[in-house]
Design a protein around this motif. Structure first.
Motif, PDB file in Angstrom:
ATOM      1  N   GLY A  59       0.825  -1.203   0.000  1.00 20.89           N
ATOM      2  CA  GLY A  59       0.000   0.000   0.000  1.00 20.89           C
ATOM      3  C   GLY A  59       0.856   1.249   0.000  1.00 20.89           C
ATOM      4  N   LYS A  60       0.235   2.329   0.348  1.00 21.05           N
ATOM      5  CA  LYS A  60       0.907   3.610   0.286  1.00 21.05           C
ATOM      6  C   LYS A  60       2.117   3.643   1.220  1.00 21.05           C
ATOM      7  N   TYR A  61       1.996   2.935   2.313  1.00 20.02           N
ATOM      8  CA  TYR A  61       3.059   2.997   3.307  1.00 20.02           C
ATOM      9  C   TYR A  61       4.000   1.804   3.215  1.00 20.02           C
ATOM     10  N   ALA A  62       3.968   1.140   2.093  1.00 16.51           N
ATOM     11  CA  ALA A  62       4.776  -0.079   1.951  1.00 16.51           C
ATOM     12  C   ALA A  62       6.229   0.191   2.324  1.00 16.51           C
ATOM     13  N   GLY A  63       6.734  -0.603   3.203  1.00 16.29           N
ATOM     14  CA  GLY A  63       8.128  -0.490   3.597  1.00 16.29           C
ATOM     15  C   GLY A  63       8.370   0.509   4.707  1.00 16.29           C
ATOM     16  N   ASP A  64       7.365   1.269   5.047  1.00 17.54           N
ATOM     17  CA  ASP A  64       7.555   2.284   6.075  1.00 17.54           C
ATOM     18  C   ASP A  64       7.625   1.651   7.456  1.00 17.54           C
ATOM     19  N   LEU A  65       8.401   2.267   8.264  1.00 22.19           N
ATOM     20  CA  LEU A  65       8.520   1.794   9.638  1.00 22.19           C
ATOM     21  C   LEU A  65       7.317   2.290  10.450  1.00 22.19           C
ATOM     22  N   ALA A  66       6.854   1.437  11.335  1.00 24.34           N
ATOM     23  CA  ALA A  66       5.740   1.843  12.189  1.00 24.34           C
ATOM     24  C   ALA A  66       5.934   1.233  13.566  1.00 24.34           C
ATOM     25  N   GLN A  67       5.339   1.850  14.522  1.00 26.15           N
ATOM     26  CA  GLN A  67       5.464   1.352  15.881  1.00 26.15           C
ATOM     27  C   GLN A  67       4.098   0.878  16.354  1.00 26.15           C
ATOM     28  N   ILE A  68       4.106  -0.277  17.012  1.00 23.66           N
ATOM     29  CA  ILE A  68       2.836  -0.825  17.473  1.00 23.66           C
ATOM     30  C   ILE A  68       2.392  -0.087  18.721  1.00 23.66           C
ATOM     31  N   MET A  69       1.149   0.359  18.711  1.00 24.86           N
ATOM     32  CA  MET A  69       0.618   1.031  19.883  1.00 24.86           C
ATOM     33  C   MET A  69      -0.250   0.081  20.697  1.00 24.86           C
ATOM     34  N   ASP A  70      -1.132  -0.601  19.995  1.00 22.03           N
ATOM     35  CA  ASP A  70      -1.980  -1.542  20.723  1.00 22.03           C
ATOM     36  C   ASP A  70      -2.412  -2.655  19.787  1.00 22.03           C
ATOM     37  N   LEU A  71      -2.986  -3.676  20.386  1.00 21.45           N
ATOM     38  CA  LEU A  71      -3.384  -4.847  19.615  1.00 21.45           C
ATOM     39  C   LEU A  71      -4.785  -5.242  20.039  1.00 21.45           C
ATOM     40  N   THR A  72      -5.512  -5.818  19.113  1.00 19.22           N
ATOM     41  CA  THR A  72      -6.775  -6.421  19.519  1.00 19.22           C
ATOM     42  C   THR A  72      -6.467  -7.790  20.135  1.00 19.22           C
ATOM     43  N   ASP A  73      -7.462  -8.334  20.807  1.00 16.71           N
ATOM     44  CA  ASP A  73      -7.225  -9.594  21.508  1.00 16.71           C
ATOM     45  C   ASP A  73      -6.857 -10.717  20.554  1.00 16.71           C
ATOM     46  N   THR A  74      -7.534 -10.728  19.427  1.00 14.87           N
ATOM     47  CA  THR A  74      -7.235 -11.801  18.493  1.00 14.87           C
ATOM     48  C   THR A  74      -5.879 -11.619  17.825  1.00 14.87           C
TER      49      THR A  74
ATOM     50  N   ALA B 196      -2.780  -7.591  11.006  1.00 13.84           N
ATOM     51  CA  ALA B 196      -1.475  -8.138  11.361  1.00 13.84           C
ATOM     52  C   ALA B 196      -0.799  -8.753  10.152  1.00 13.84           C
ATOM     53  N   SER B 197      -1.617  -9.284   9.259  1.00 10.36           N
ATOM     54  CA  SER B 197      -1.016  -9.932   8.094  1.00 10.36           C
ATOM     55  C   SER B 197      -0.419  -8.916   7.134  1.00 10.36           C
ATOM     56  N   ALA B 198      -0.761  -7.662   7.299  1.00  9.49           N
ATOM     57  CA  ALA B 198      -0.229  -6.633   6.410  1.00  9.49           C
ATOM     58  C   ALA B 198       1.059  -6.041   6.958  1.00  9.49           C
ATOM     59  N   LEU B 199       1.584  -6.671   7.987  1.00  7.76           N
ATOM     60  CA  LEU B 199       2.785  -6.126   8.620  1.00  7.76           C
ATOM     61  C   LEU B 199       3.950  -7.095   8.497  1.00  7.76           C
ATOM     62  N   ILE B 200       5.112  -6.529   8.383  1.00  6.54           N
ATOM     63  CA  ILE B 200       6.320  -7.336   8.418  1.00  6.54           C
ATOM     64  C   ILE B 200       6.929  -7.135   9.788  1.00  6.54           C
ATOM     65  N   SER B 201       7.043  -8.214  10.529  1.00  2.25           N
ATOM     66  CA  SER B 201       7.592  -8.046  11.871  1.00  2.25           C
ATOM     67  C   SER B 201       8.974  -8.653  11.989  1.00  2.25           C
ATOM     68  N   GLU B 202       9.402  -9.346  10.937  1.00  3.64           N
ATOM     69  CA  GLU B 202      10.737  -9.927  10.984  1.00  3.64           C
ATOM     70  C   GLU B 202      11.698  -9.090  10.167  1.00  3.64           C
ATOM     71  N   ASP B 203      12.928  -9.099  10.593  1.00  2.65           N
ATOM     72  CA  ASP B 203      13.976  -8.362   9.896  1.00  2.65           C
ATOM     73  C   ASP B 203      13.560  -6.925   9.630  1.00  2.65           C
ATOM     74  N   VAL B 204      13.027  -6.329  10.627  1.00  2.00           N
ATOM     75  CA  VAL B 204      12.589  -4.955  10.451  1.00  2.00           C
ATOM     76  C   VAL B 204      13.791  -4.028  10.309  1.00  2.00           C
ATOM     77  N   ASN B 205      14.792  -4.284  11.142  1.00  2.00           N
ATOM     78  CA  ASN B 205      16.025  -3.503  11.096  1.00  2.00           C
ATOM     79  C   ASN B 205      15.816  -2.011  10.901  1.00  2.00           C
TER      80      ASN B 205
END
Lengths: 1150, 117
Positions: A297-312, A397-406
């Motif tokens: 999407g528009k933010y592809a590759g952009d770094l982001a910080q997790i603020m909160d999560l839903t229970d699932t 969550a599936s739209a996020l890359i959480s590995e090798d974020v570096n």
């Protein structure tokens, strides 16, 4: 449950009457159910009675659902009050059933009963009464049921029950859940698992296909015998099939696309079967605060910080730096609705807007105040929430890359700085370090110096011995722990560097940079780069100790260090430093810039560029020079640009990698020029392209060996290999081993390896290109030996530079004609003549006085050379007419010719006149025409008759008229002349106009149909007659005798306008009309069968009269006629006497 | 027999959190879970479907012969209908279902392979 089924069941119930007492309870239930079913069927009527049901359709549906649920409850004998309520609400239409239901209610607890009454549901007395009577009915009815039921066998009853229960939710028992997993391990009695290779990415589809296939063929003759098939996302390219044998697997996979059973169906060992199903993806648990990247999407590759999560864990609230389009399209900003719709389109197609923190002021400036609303601390804009400048948005969550974020230093500082409003870099760095710590484990290698920075052993440092998973074994160093081995969690160690270490960056922006460590603060190491002398801070995890200096590679893409590259139309620059994926370039104005490979339009080659230094010396690449003004820097020339800028390189200069740019005029050569020529001639000749190349071999500053571009250019060659084998052509250009060859056929230029080319001599001999050309061979010999007409011992080189002096005398030599007339020296170099003459040594200089033409022939070792004098030899002399032809092509010649041969001196005249007149018998009769005057007539310029020059004697019978015209015309001789001479093979033929005067044809001339052609080109007087068909009535002697060779004329009578006065037309415009149809009578005007009247037997399809006539025009110069075809003819009386003649050598009768 | 989704690639495939059967959400809503509808009661309720099923699963099993298949037994789906099942399903069933299972003395085994015994 469909209504049909209900119906069916209902009937079942009816049939099954009388159930045993033990089964009564169950039967009752069933009947209740049945009641419901029936009642549902009668739902429409129920509406009339039931107030509640008079609501909307939706509610009805809901109720329906409730009923279903309820139904299920009933199944398990859990009769809730709810159910009871419903029942009473139910139909009074099917009263019988209703009553039946009440019976069963009797079994229920009092409590329920009370509630039931308390609700006061039964308000209608009549209703109650009715129900009571029904109850009796029901009892009777059920008794009847039981009786009937008894008659059936228990099996039948069981079957009926089973069929009733089919297709309805079975109670969830979870009965397999009690067994521990370990007891489920496969045994030898279980079917095996087989691994099957499939197309990667299609695993899931194939498993689905197998399922569908199994269902499809289930009841066919050959059902699948596999038990299951599965796929794991973590095992790409394979599926596992459970079956008893591999053959069954094979059968199952047969016909499925993307399955590769041929690559083996492997049995999975029994002990590995369970693990295949236990594989767990390395799960990265998302935790608030951690860094992730957006996948698309528009933010592809952009770094982001997790603020909160839903229970699932499916939705993740992120904070990231927004990308708001600050230049929205007009319509978008006006219409928020429209924008919303258009947004995806713009996002996909156009450039995505840069990362920028949300700025309220700016946004309202662009989008208007009403598009932004403020809510507490945050702004809402385009349905997104912006807080503290950041975008806060929920992502899957599936739209996020959480590995090798570096996350890189830059990215995180952007976040943290904005957050605190301060620039607390240390804090920030530790944040990053935390984020990328995981990655740090991966970069540890045995032998690395590490230190423990947390935990019990904090402060200990040592060398890594071994890494096992997350645990590293180190040998401690220093103090009391020295030499001790200890195991430390990898998380707690980091690489250790100390000031003075020489390090290399392994990853990140500064990858491959090397330098000396100057300071270490926690895990941030600052070092001074070897290349730029700048301080660079990197994480210790990205560093290695390394001895090497400089960046690892000098090439990025197609460009290398020190390449001269074109940046834009005006700017070029030299690459002085390569970085990971970009270059540092110094442009010609002395400015440095960072460019990406794609910004470079091309690499320039300055090998051929020419520049002079301050003393006028030539400046070449690799010359060592120094500045005579300014700083006096010395350097080696890397490139010159536009003769003005020079890029120099000097290792001693640190700035810009030692590359600097100066003006060529401020440079002086360091090495003294020893070349004498050089000292004397500070000439501009080298600047003159027309003179440069010949000098190449002789003079040159740093490049003595440089010759003409390629001697082979212009050579006639034959292709000896490959698809073009057998083709003849001329080398037009060459580039290394590749030559561009213009083929004779098809006017085509091909690129071909030189090794596949052989030089081809006119006599058809072939010779490898790399062999020296046959200079003294007869063919070239004519020129090679005598062709040095230069007077006074000039070198050929000089001569070529100053062609003018030879205009009068030397022009007669073919060689010189060729070279002197063509301004382009490259062209010259193509002709062997040029080569020959330029190489001719001085000895002939003394002979300058002789007429070159004469020399040509007399010196030629060929026997026919003397043919100029002796008629006997002349015959053979004509065998190389090309040479002769061009030899006579002096412009002065034409003028002189009318005045006789005196201008050539006696011998010359002889030589000129004699050629073969007596030698060719067939000329005898026609020779009257070729007086010198006639020969020189430009009217005959149409000459250039390769056919004539064809080396076969057979060509001789052609009339000499064309021969002379060939000799005399060729206004553009030079290369053209030679080129055509060599291409004599092309079968052009030109009739000329001598046939008009040919005594042999005299009987026919006035009957021949002619056409006026070619007037448009050069004569306005006759243009009106162009293309008109006419007949020659009379040879106009008056013109003939006037001595004007251009104006031999004949009187013609136009056939299309009877009565019109006959007109006097120059013969050059008169061409015979070619035959157009088979069996047409024609007269041969030239060639072997001249004078014969024949019939045309076969007319080539592609020749129509007009085009043939067009082709028949004697276009002066070397342009080959387009339609040179033979036609098949035969004698009128003896049809067997078949022959072929040139279509343009025949005329037809009026 | 569970409804077999026509397209394997569909992003909408959902796996039941209790029995791990994979169906399209529409099928779950229309027919409920073929195995555990009795306790999950998803039929007709989109909300219920989204709380009792999930898209977060890994690995797909085509269970063709549940009774004989070891894979089905290992996955504890041997008693269930034929159909597509997920190897691993992330997430837990809603609390009310969990309570209900407890009430019935049925041991709840999450399908995310967290507890192996």
């Amino acid at each position: 449950m469909s209504d049909e089924e209900d119906q069916h069941m209902y009937q079942n119930e009816e049939d099954d009457e009388g159930l045993g007492g033990g089964e009564e309870e169950e039967e009752e239930q069933e009947e209740e159910e049945m009641n419901e079913n029936v009642s549902r069927k009668s739902k429409p009527s129920r509406h009339q009675y039931d107030d509640e049901d008079e609501d909307e359709e939706e509610e009805e549906d809901d109720e329906d659902d409730e009923e279903e649920e309820e139904e299920e409850e009933e199944m398990h004998g859990r009769k809730g009050k709810k159910r009871a309520k419903h029942r009473h609400r139910r139909s009074t239409v099917s009263k019988f059933l209703d009553v039946e239901a009440v019976v069963s209610d009797d079994d229920e607890e009092d409590e329920e009963e009370e509630e039931y009454e308390a609700e006061g549901f039964i308000t209608n007395e009549h209703d109650v009464d009715e129900s009571l009577t029904r109850r009796n009915h029901a009892l009777l009815d059920s008794a009847r049921h039981f009786e009937e039921e008894d008659m059936r066998s228990p099996e039948e009853i069981a079957r009926a029950v089973a069929s009733r229960h089919r297709d309805r939710p079975a109670p969830y028992s979870g009965d397999m859940n009690e067994i521990p997993q370990r007891l489920l391990m496969p045994s030898v009695h279980d079917a095996s698992l087989w691994q099957v290779r499939v197309k990667p990415g299609r695993e899931r589809d194939i498993v689905f296909s197998l399922m569908r296939k199994a269902i499809d063929v289930e009841y066919s003759a050959r059902p699948l015998s596999i038990l299951s098939a599965f796929q794991r996302d973590s095992l790409p390219g394979m599926i596992y099939v459970e079956a008893r044998s591999s053959k069954q697997v094979q059968e199952a996979c047969n016909g499925l696309v993307g399955v590769y059973p041929s690559r083996g169906i492997h049995l999975v060992p029994i002990e590995e079967m369970a693990s295949l199903l236990q594989i767990k993806k390395q799960e990265t648990n998302l935790v608030p605060g951690m860094w992730v990247r957006i996948r698309r999407g528009k933010y592809a590759g952009d770094l982001a910080q997790i603020m909160d999560l839903t229970d699932t864990g499916e939705d993740v609230g992120l904070r990231l730096i927004p990308r708001i389009d600050m230049n929205p399209r007009d319509d978008a900003s006006l219409d928020p609705q429209g924008k919303k719709r258009k947004k995806p389109a713009t996002g996909a197609g156009s450039m995505r807007p840069p990362q920028r923190l949300f700025n309220y002021e700016e946004i309202i400036k662009v989008y208007g105040r009403k598009n932004v609303s403020k809510r507490q601390q945050a702004f809402v804009f385009q349905n997104d929430t912006y807080k503290d400048g950041f975008l806060e948005k929920d992502f899957k969550a599936s739209a996020l890359i959480s590995e090798d974020v570096n996350p890189t230093l830059d990215e995180i500082t952007q976040f943290t700085r904005k957050q605190d409003g301060t620039d607390d870099s240390l804090v920030n760095l530790s944040v990053i370090a935390e984020a990328s710590r995981k990655a740090a484990i991966a970069v540890l290698q045995p032998g690395d110096h590490i230190e423990v920075f947390e935990g019990e052993q904090a402060g200990v440092h040592g060398v890594v011995d071994e890494i096992a998973g997350d645990v590293v074994t180190i040998t401690a160093q220093g103090l009391d722990l020295d030499g001790q081995k200890m195991e430390i969690p990898a998380r707690s160690v980091r690489k250790r560097f100390k000031p003075g270490d020489h390090v290399k960056v392994m990853a990140g922006q500064n990858a491959d940079e090397t330098g000396l460590v100057v300071s270490v603060s926690d895990n941030v190491v600052t070092f001074v780069s070897d290349m730029t002398m700048q301080e660079i801070s990197v994480f210790s995890k990205d560093l290695r100790e390394a001895a090497e200096v400089g960046s690892g590679t000098n090439a990025v893409g197609n460009y290398e260090l020190y390449d001269l590259v074109q940046l834009d139309a005006q700017t070029v620059g030299v690459i002085y430093k390569t970085e990971r994926d970009s270059f540092r370039v110094l442009d010609q104005h002395g400015q440095t810039r960072l460019v990406q490979p794609h910004q470079i339009s091309m690499r320039r080659d300055s090998m051929r560029s020419i520049a002079t230094d301050s003393e006028g010396h030539e400046l070449r690449v690799n010359d060592n020079v120094k500045e005579i003004e300014g700083e006096g820097r010395k350097g080696r020339v890397l490139h010159t640009h536009q003769s003005f800028y020079a890029f120099l390189h000097n290792r001693d200069i640190t700035e810009n990698g030692g590359v600097f740019v100066t003006r060529t005029r401020s440079l002086a050569s360091l090495a003294p020029k020893s070349n004498v020529m050089k000292a004397v001639t500070a000439d501009l000749s080298k600047m003159n392209p027309s003179m440069v190349v010949p000098t190449g071999g002789m003079v040159g500053s740093g490049n003595m060996g440089r010759g003409p571009r390629d001697r082979d250019i212009g050579t006639t060659v034959m292709v000896v290999k490959g698809p073009h084998k057998g083709y003849v052509g001329t080398i037009k250009d060459s580039n290394g081993p590749i030559a561009r060859v213009e083929l004779r056929t098809g006017n085509k230029i091909i690129m071909i390896d030189k090794s596949k080319l052989y030089r081809r001599y006119p006599d058809g001999k072939l010779e490898a290109l790399d062999k020296f050309p046959m200079r003294n061979a007869p063919r070239n010999g004519q020129f090679a030996v005598p062709a040095s007409p230069m007077q006074g011992g000039r070198t050929p080189y000089n001569a070529s530079k100053t062609p003018n002096p030879y205009a009068s005398s030397d022009a007669r030599t073919p060689a010189w004609n060729a070279s002197s007339r063509t301004p382009n020296p490259h062209m010259d170099s193509r002709t062997p003549a040029w080569n020959a003459s330029s190489r001719t040594p001085n000895p002939y200089a003394a002979d300058g006085g002789r007429t070159p033409a004469w020399n040509v022939s007399s010196r030629t070792p060929n026997p026919y050379a003397t043919g100029a004098n002796a008629g006997a030899g002349a015959g053979s002399g004509w065998q190389t007419p090309g040479r002769n032809a061009s030899g006579w092509q002096t412009p002065g010649r034409a003028g002189a010719s009318s005045g006789g041969s005196s201008s050539y001196g006696g011998s010359a005249a002889d030589g000129w006149q004699t050629p073969g007149r007596p030698a060719v018998p067939s000329w005898e009769s026609s020779w009257s025409a070729p007086t010198p005057a006639a020969a020189a007539t430009p009217g005959l310029l149409s000459g250039q008759t390769p056919a004539y020059t064809a080396p076969t004697p057979a060509a001789h019978p052609y009339t000499p008229g064309p021969a002379f015209s060939a000799a005399t015309n060729v206004p553009t001789p030079g290369v053209g002349g030679f080129g055509n001479t060599y291409s004599a093979a092309s079968n052009t033929f030109d009739l000329g106009d001598s046939w008009i005067f040919d005594p042999q044809l005299a009987p026919y001339v006035k009957r021949i149909k002619v056409r006026i052609f070619g007037t448009v080109k050069d004569s306005e007087d006759f243009t009106p007659y162009e293309k008109r068909v006419a007949r020659i009535v009379e040879v106009d002697d008056s013109y003939f005798s006037s001595g004007n060779p251009n104006e031999r004329r004949v009187k013609v009578e136009f056939l299309d306008a009877k009565g019109e006065e006959s007109k006097s037309i120059p013969t050059k415009y008169i061409v015979p009309v070619p035959p157009t149809y088979t069996d047409q009578e024609l007269v041969v005007l030239a060639g072997r069968r001249k004078g014969e009247v024949l019939l045309i037997r076969e007319h080539p399809e592609d020749v129509d009269g007009a085009s043939a006539a067009e082709g028949g025009i004697g276009t002066s110069g070397g342009r080959a006629s387009l339609k040179d075809v033979d036609i098949v003819v035969s004698h009128k009386t003896t049809p067997s006497d078949v022959d072929t003649v040139r279509i343009r050598a025949v005329g037809t009768f009026v | 027999m569970a409804a077999i989704p026509p397209q394997a690639r569909s992003k909408h495939l959902r796996a039941c959190l209790l029995c791990s059967v994979i169906q399209l959400p529409a099928d779950f809503k229309k027919g409920g879970c073929p195995n555990c509808e009795e306790i999950l009661q998803m039929k007709g309720s989109g909300d219920r479907v989204s709380s009792c099923t999930t898209t977060q699963f890994d690995g797909v099993i085509a269970v063709i012969d549940p009774d004989a298949s070891w894979v089905a037994r290992w996955q504890r789906t041997a008693k269930y209908v034929r159909g597509m099942y997920a190897v691993r399903v992330t997430g837990r069933i809603p609390e009310d279902v969990e309570l209900e299972l407890e009430r019935r003395n049925i041991k709840y085994r999450p399908r995310d392979q967290t507890d192996q015994d």
